[in-house]
Write an enzyme that holds these catalytic residues in place. Structure first.
Site, PDB file in Angstrom:
ATOM      1  N   ARG A 114       0.854  -1.185   0.000  1.00  0.00           N
ATOM      2  CA  ARG A 114       0.000   0.000   0.000  1.00  0.00           C
ATOM      3  C   ARG A 114       0.893   1.239   0.000  1.00  0.00           C
ATOM      4  NH1 ARG A 114      -2.854   2.985   4.664  1.00  0.00           N
ATOM      5  NH2 ARG A 114      -3.990   4.519   3.452  1.00  0.00           N
ATOM      6  N   TYR A 154      -5.106   0.781  15.314  1.00  0.00           N
ATOM      7  CA  TYR A 154      -3.964   0.839  16.231  1.00  0.00           C
ATOM      8  C   TYR A 154      -4.365   0.672  17.693  1.00  0.00           C
ATOM      9  CZ  TYR A 154      -1.104   2.732  12.396  1.00  0.00           C
ATOM     10  OH  TYR A 154      -0.425   2.895  11.226  1.00  0.00           O
ATOM     11  N   GLU A 156      -3.711  -0.460   7.789  1.00  0.00           N
ATOM     12  CA  GLU A 156      -2.559  -0.106   8.629  1.00  0.00           C
ATOM     13  C   GLU A 156      -2.722  -0.757   9.989  1.00  0.00           C
ATOM     14  OE1 GLU A 156      -1.576   4.047   9.226  1.00  0.00           O
ATOM     15  OE2 GLU A 156      -2.041   4.507   7.133  1.00  0.00           O
TER      16      GLU A 156
END
Ligand code: GBH
Length: 484
Positions: free
Chosen positions: A115, A332, A390
């Site tokens: 990515r 995250y 992510e």
């Protein structure tokens, strides 16, 4: 073996073991697990895609090369006091020049997907108007290099580097229109080879953080009314971008977005708290993901904002709600919700001061966020496919004289997050792949180069890349398709 023995029986370990009352186990000599299929249940399904992620301004450098125009992050990072030690992305990892080397790093890890993002002001130096062929040519070469190495590019059109020449930035509705034109042009020219596109990365970071909190570019602190309006321009840009890429790529390639949706975990896994976490997810993401996936602002949000609610023009909501082929989630950190008797039906728990975090203070540890992040979004909105676009962590990473970076904390973080993500996969949620943030240390926005997120250590003076222990770990995870 000599090295292992020395390390295992080294002073620190021996002292720690003694202190904890442990005695050393005997070695089972002559046994190797190499090449043996992983025996535990932690495998991922065949065809699951493993990758790494980066973003243009964080890795490219080459700020003045190839006719690139400045972005708001160039302006912001060059303004005294805005970033750690006044650091900028002028050089960063110099991927602009070293991209072939970076593709080899990816190849050595064995990733199937990568990515990356495109710098809008390389393609349109002034944000709109005349395109810059040299900018397009650069990305064309990067994409060819990836494909030649059997790595499939997943491309984000905008990862916060708004062209500085666009008057008013996201305060102006014209910026949404300019984004759509840029999306159309770029997908038209690269869509023959790129089949997976994401419009914009993380709404909140280029709207609220840039225009309300002022901690990110352009560093403004506007009132709620104007902020809601520019949030609207941001989600409108996404919607117009989805339409543009559908209209301009021959095969109508999958289009999605990458969003750091607020992740709400039930504080206790019981039906009432699970329901509370779901409600909290819809509420906490109201101005962004909720509106994009529902095609209208939630009533509660409009009511709550009252006179500050955004002004919406005809056709906006239809564009904003354009169907996407996949949803990218950047995950995250967790928040914890519990059921209560308030009108909303939930409350968000405060985290105590002792709550553990990684090297970045905001990076609190709660690996179950991977599971609940996916589950809440799927239960609420049923997107056709999910990628984790992510996930990763900073670490204090020291490059030792022997060339090693022993980032055991990063491995701990990743291993636990992948373990919980697998629960979502097992339960049938459509998670297709995982992009680890990040391939290498890079410009961490306001934190400059002070926080390292890479699998590869970058010496920012020499630009030398060195694989960390976590790179070796991830290479094995990919090879075995299992959490190791
Ligand atoms: C991602 O954002 C970004 O997409 C990526 O570019 C970035 O490098 C990566 O995370 C690691 O940070 O310092 O307390 O003001 C994740 C969401 C939003 C987390 C901004 C950090 C700043 C918190 N980020 N936030 S604080």
């Amino acid at each position: 073996m000599k090295d292992i023995t020395r390390r295992l029986f080294g002073k620190t370990v021996a002292a720690a073991a003694a202190a904890s009352g442990l005695s050393f186990p005997r070695f089972a000599s002559g046994q190797s697990t190499q090449g043996v299929p992983h025996p535990s249940g932690l495998r991922y399904p065949d065809g699951f895609k493993w990758g790494c992620a980066t973003a243009a301004y964080q890795v490219e450098g080459g700020a003045h090369d190839g006719g690139r125009g400045p972005s708001l992050w160039d302006v912001f990072s060059h303004t005294p006091g805005k970033t750690h030690d006044g650091e900028t992305g002028d050089v960063a990892d110099d991927s602009y020049h070293l991209y072939k080397e970076d593709v080899q790093l990816l190849k050595n890890l064995g990733v199937q997907v990568y990515r990356m993002s495109i710098s809008w002001s390389r393609i349109f130096p002034k944000g709109a108007g005349e395109p810059n062929p040299a900018g397009l040519d650069y990305y064309s070469r990067v994409i060819d290099e990836l494909l030649a190495n059997n790595i499939t590019p997943y491309v984000t059109l905008f990862h916060w580097d708004t062209p500085a020449a666009l008057a008013g930035g996201w305060q102006s509705r014209d910026t949404s229109k300019a984004f759509a034109d840029y999306a159309a042009y770029t997908t038209r020219h690269l869509g023959d080879r790129v089949k997976h596109w994401m419009t914009t990365n993380e709404f909140v970071c280029f709207t609220d953080l840039g225009y309300f909190e002022g901690s990110f570019a352009p560093g403004l602190r506007l009132a709620p009314g104007p902020v809601n309006q520019l949030r609207h321009h941001a989600i409108l840009a996404h919607g117009l971008g989805v339409q543009a890429l559908r209209a301009n790529t021959p095969a109508g390639p999958p289009g999605g977005r990458a969003e750091n949706a607020v992740v709400m975990c039930p504080i206790i896994e019981t039906p009432e708290h699970i329901e509370a976490a779901r409600r909290a997810t819809r509420f906490a993401n109201a101005p962004f993901l909720t509106t994009v996936l529902e095609g209208k602002y939630p009533e509660e949000y409009l009511k709550h904002e009252g006179a500050n609610a955004p002004k919406v023009e005809d056709g906006d909501m239809k564009a904003i709600g354009s169907p996407i082929d996949f949803l990218g989630l950047n995950i995250y950190v967790p928040l914890y919700a519990r059921a209560d008797s308030s009108p909303l039906g939930f409350a968000v728990e405060q985290q105590p001061e002792s709550y553990p975090h990684m090297w970045s203070p905001w990076l609190t540890i709660g690996p179950e966020c991977m599971y609940w992040g996916v589950r809440n979004v799927c239960d609420l909105w049923k997107p056709p496919a999910i990628y984790i676009t992510e996930n990763g962590t900073s670490s204090s990473d020291v490059l030792k004289p022997d060339g090693r970076v022993e980032d055991t904390d990063r491995i701990m973080y990743l291993r636990n997050h992948l373990t919980h993500l697998r629960r979502a996969v097992d339960e049938g949620y459509p998670v297709k792949g995982y992009f680890l943030w990040s391939l290498m240390d890079n410009f961490e926005w306001a934190d400059g180069y002070s926080k390292r997120f890479g699998l590869h250590y970058v010496d920012f003076k020499t630009l030398k890349r060195t694989p960390k222990l976590s790179a070796e770990w991830y290479r094995n995870v990919i090879a075995q398709n299992a959490v190791l």
